[in-house]
Design an enzyme around this catalytic site. Structure first.
Site, PDB file in Angstrom:
ATOM      1  N   LYS A  23       1.969   2.205  -5.035  1.00 19.49           N
ATOM      2  CA  LYS A  23       2.583   1.697  -6.275  1.00 19.49           C
ATOM      3  C   LYS A  23       1.666   1.873  -7.471  1.00 19.49           C
ATOM      4  O   LYS A  23       2.125   2.153  -8.570  1.00 19.49           O
ATOM      5  CB  LYS A  23       2.921   0.199  -6.141  1.00 19.49           C
ATOM      6  CG  LYS A  23       3.960  -0.118  -5.110  1.00 19.49           C
ATOM      7  CD  LYS A  23       4.187  -1.613  -4.999  1.00 19.49           C
ATOM      8  CE  LYS A  23       3.009  -2.397  -4.476  1.00 19.49           C
ATOM      9  NZ  LYS A  23       2.647  -2.137  -3.078  1.00 19.49           N
ATOM     10  N   GLY A  36      -4.381  -4.536  -4.021  1.00 22.51           N
ATOM     11  CA  GLY A  36      -5.397  -3.543  -4.370  1.00 22.51           C
ATOM     12  C   GLY A  36      -4.660  -2.299  -4.798  1.00 22.51           C
ATOM     13  O   GLY A  36      -4.103  -1.593  -3.981  1.00 22.51           O
ATOM     14  N   HIS A  37      -4.604  -2.059  -6.088  1.00 27.91           N
ATOM     15  CA  HIS A  37      -3.839  -0.923  -6.602  1.00 27.91           C
ATOM     16  C   HIS A  37      -4.796   0.173  -7.063  1.00 27.91           C
ATOM     17  O   HIS A  37      -5.555  -0.012  -8.002  1.00 27.91           O
ATOM     18  CB  HIS A  37      -2.908  -1.377  -7.728  1.00 27.91           C
ATOM     19  CG  HIS A  37      -1.816  -2.279  -7.238  1.00 27.91           C
ATOM     20  ND1 HIS A  37      -1.037  -3.053  -8.057  1.00 27.91           N
ATOM     21  CD2 HIS A  37      -1.367  -2.518  -5.984  1.00 27.91           C
ATOM     22  CE1 HIS A  37      -0.158  -3.723  -7.331  1.00 27.91           C
ATOM     23  NE2 HIS A  37      -0.344  -3.426  -6.064  1.00 27.91           N
ATOM     24  N   GLN A  72       2.223  -5.892  -2.987  1.00 27.99           N
ATOM     25  CA  GLN A  72       2.620  -5.922  -1.573  1.00 27.99           C
ATOM     26  C   GLN A  72       3.963  -5.176  -1.388  1.00 27.99           C
ATOM     27  O   GLN A  72       4.266  -4.307  -2.188  1.00 27.99           O
ATOM     28  CB  GLN A  72       2.691  -7.366  -1.030  1.00 27.99           C
ATOM     29  CG  GLN A  72       1.335  -8.047  -0.937  1.00 27.99           C
ATOM     30  CD  GLN A  72       0.895  -8.727  -2.225  1.00 27.99           C
ATOM     31  OE1 GLN A  72       1.673  -9.381  -2.870  1.00 27.99           O
ATOM     32  NE2 GLN A  72      -0.357  -8.574  -2.587  1.00 27.99           N
ATOM     33  N   ASP A 104       0.812  -1.222   0.000  1.00 25.97           N
ATOM     34  CA  ASP A 104       0.000   0.000   0.000  1.00 25.97           C
ATOM     35  C   ASP A 104       0.844   1.269   0.000  1.00 25.97           C
ATOM     36  O   ASP A 104       0.453   2.287   0.545  1.00 25.97           O
ATOM     37  CB  ASP A 104      -0.959   0.028   1.212  1.00 25.97           C
ATOM     38  CG  ASP A 104      -1.823  -1.211   1.244  1.00 25.97           C
ATOM     39  OD1 ASP A 104      -2.298  -1.609   0.172  1.00 25.97           O
ATOM     40  OD2 ASP A 104      -2.007  -1.783   2.326  1.00 25.97           O
TER      41      ASP A 104
HETATM   42  P1  IMP Z   1      -2.450 -12.773   2.092  1.00 26.81           P
HETATM   43  O1  IMP Z   1      -1.515 -12.243   1.064  1.00 26.81           O
HETATM   44  O2  IMP Z   1      -3.895 -12.532   1.763  1.00 26.81           O
HETATM   45  O3  IMP Z   1      -2.180 -14.201   2.448  1.00 26.81           O
HETATM   46  O4  IMP Z   1      -2.239 -11.947   3.451  1.00 26.81           O
HETATM   47  C1  IMP Z   1      -1.019 -12.037   4.195  1.00 26.81           C
HETATM   48  C2  IMP Z   1      -0.656 -10.696   4.796  1.00 26.81           C
HETATM   49  O5  IMP Z   1      -0.276  -9.784   3.761  1.00 26.81           O
HETATM   50  C3  IMP Z   1      -1.790  -9.994   5.542  1.00 26.81           C
HETATM   51  O6  IMP Z   1      -1.229  -9.256   6.624  1.00 26.81           O
HETATM   52  C4  IMP Z   1      -2.354  -9.040   4.518  1.00 26.81           C
HETATM   53  O7  IMP Z   1      -3.006  -7.939   5.109  1.00 26.81           O
HETATM   54  C5  IMP Z   1      -1.092  -8.619   3.811  1.00 26.81           C
HETATM   55  N1  IMP Z   1      -1.321  -8.200   2.412  1.00 26.81           N
HETATM   56  C6  IMP Z   1      -1.560  -9.001   1.346  1.00 26.81           C
HETATM   57  N2  IMP Z   1      -1.704  -8.276   0.239  1.00 26.81           N
HETATM   58  C7  IMP Z   1      -1.541  -6.998   0.589  1.00 26.81           C
HETATM   59  C8  IMP Z   1      -1.542  -5.782  -0.152  1.00 26.81           C
HETATM   60  O8  IMP Z   1      -1.713  -5.738  -1.370  1.00 26.81           O
HETATM   61  N3  IMP Z   1      -1.322  -4.644   0.568  1.00 26.81           N
HETATM   62  C9  IMP Z   1      -1.102  -4.671   1.901  1.00 26.81           C
HETATM   63  N4  IMP Z   1      -1.075  -5.784   2.631  1.00 26.81           N
HETATM   64  C10 IMP Z   1      -1.294  -6.945   1.983  1.00 26.81           C
HETATM   65 MG    MG Z   2      -2.774  -1.838  -1.860  1.00 28.63          MG
END
Ligand code: IMP
Ligand code: MG
Length: 430
Positions: free
Chosen positions: A21, A45-46, A229, A18
């Site tokens: 990007k 989520g971009h 991420q 977040d």
């Molecule tokens: P997962 O990727 O859904 O398995 O989540 C694992 C961890 O990564 C959690 O703490 C999520 O909140 C975090 N996470 C996954 N994708 C994102 C992202 O795009 N932005 C921020 N945090 C993320």
């Molecule tokens: Mg995001």
């Protein structure tokens, strides 16, 4: 960033995701011919704003909003084909014809309905130790990939093999759900028929994306590789086990697309002017709730995928220096500087104190990390709106001093500063 010998540019998050990007990729994409994603999936989520329109992209690369640019879903991603096609349809409904510009690797692993069920059940069973996943089935799909029982895009071409794979995958998932004491059930027939139905739309996009990108680079075209991420969520280098299930760092940009590492020319590390994290796990500079809430409201810090409120804190230079090293970052893009405009004072974390010693590097051990005391430097705020700034000289002296300090502490030059959500609200520092 493109030019000066740079044809293949990687953009990576250098905190906990977040970082903004989406906006940076969208801006840089105007100079690119191709935009490719190489890891993660619909957990991303971009957020991209075009005029007054806002788009939240999850699996389609952020450059897609420019007509004519090619977008690539790499083998390193885990693709949920159902929501992927929905995303494409939604873009189409909003006037963006994208389907014939998207290439998907034949080798990309699929995220299926049972991965999402398992993600839910696993999180529930973790109780207090829950990771706070996005519930998109990401970790479970990567587990199947590494266990060599996953289903790939190319498998959609063979209905008989697909049926066998779906039956085996569903049976395994059901056994695991049962083992977790969950009452969720996998509907194998519905899943199989859904995949058969969507296969004719997905397969025309499928190809060897590494080959396509190599040929494009050989022709002199420009390629932007979009990370999802951030470095601190990297499965190896992040705050394990509170991480996502892929390598989010720049090395994966090569592997996740089938390019050689020598193809990557430069790496832009995106950082927010402060720090946020969504989900559980360590966040050394996290603010007490009252102050955290102020920053959250100022920065509209709610998850783009899940809507969850983000945890917030001051800029952490230990994290960004570490991320710079892991990613081989060549320059930084600092986002959301404007969010700090109204603050009377701004702090930066310059190091960690732990057990009577100063830690210079980000520790691997979470119990050590739990004990660190961030060491802060405080600078006066600038109390001036920055969103109209287009050159470094337009920024108030306080904001420039803040950026200089970030560059100094991170040991990296700042190349871009984003001062708002709109495309034009950015300055490039030459
Ligand atoms: P997962 O990727 O859904 O398995 O989540 C694992 C961890 O990564 C959690 O703490 C999520 O909140 C975090 N996470 C996954 N994708 C994102 C992202 O795009 N932005 C921020 N945090 C993320
Ligand atoms: Mg995001």
């Amino acid at each position: 960033m493109f030019g000066d010998g740079v044809r293949c540019l990687v953009v990576v998050g250098s905190q906990w995701g977040d970082e903004g990007k989406g906006k940076i990729v969208d801006v840089l994409a105007s100079d690119a011919d191709w935009i490719a994603r190489y890891q993660g999936g619909a957990n991303a989520g971009h957020t991209v704003r075009v005029g007054e329109d806002e788009f939240i992209l999850h699996q389609v690369p952020s450059g897609v909003l420019y007509p004519g640019k090619r977008c690539v879903v790499g083998n390193g991603m885990v693709l949920d084909p159902v929501t992927f096609l929905k995303e494409i349809d939604e873009l189409k409904a909003r006037g963006h014809e994208v389907e014939d510009r998207i290439l998907v690797s034949t080798r990309t692993q699929l995220v299926l309905a049972y991965h999402k069920l398992l993600d839910q059940a696993q999180e529930k069973s973790r109780g207090k130790g829950a990771i706070g996943t996005t519930g998109r089935g990401i970790g479970c799909a990567y587990e199947d990939k590494v266990a060599r029982v996953g289903i790939r895009v190319g498998d959609l071409a063979d209905p008989v093999r697909l049926r066998d794979l779906v039956e085996a995958g569903a049976a395994r998932a059901q056994a695991r759900l049962d083992g977790l004491g969950s009452d969720l059930t996998v509907d194998t027939d519905a899943l199989y028929s859904e995949l058969c139905k969507l296969a004719p739309r997905v397969l025309p996009m499928a190809c060897d994306v590494g080959l396509a990108l190599k040929k494009a680079l050989d022709r002199g075209e420009r390629v932007l590789l979009e990370g999802a991420q951030g470095a601190m969520l990297d499965v190896d280098h992040g705050t394990y086990p509170f991480v996502t299930s892929s390598n989010t760092t720049a090395g994966q940009a090569a592997t996740g697309l089938g390019l050689g590492p020598t193809s990557l020319d430069a790496v832009l590390g995106v950082v927010k002017a402060y720090t946020t994290r969504v989900g559980a796990g360590p966040l050394p500079t996290e603010l007490p709730e009252e102050e955290a809430a102020r920053l959250r409201e100022l920065g509209a810090e709610y998850g783009a995928t899940t809507g969850r409120p983000r945890r917030t804190g001051w800029f952490d230079a230990v994290v960004v220096r570490y991320a710079g090293r892991l990613n081989g970052v060549t320059a930084l893009a600092v986002s959301k500087l404007d969010v700090l405009d109204p603050l009377p004072e701004i702090s930066l974390c310059v190091g960690y104190d732990c057990r009577g010693e100063r830690l210079e590097e980000f520790p691997a051990d979470l119990s050590l990390l739990a004990e660190v005391e961030p060491v802060y430097e405080t600078m006066p705020g600038w109390n001036t709106p920055t969103s109209e700034a287009r050159r470094l000289e337009d920024l108030p002296a306080g904001a420039r001093a803040y950026l200089d300090r970030i560059a100094e502490l991170a040991e990296l030059p700042v190349r871009y500063v984003s001062v708002g959500t709109r495309r034009r609200e950015i300055l490039e520092i030459q």
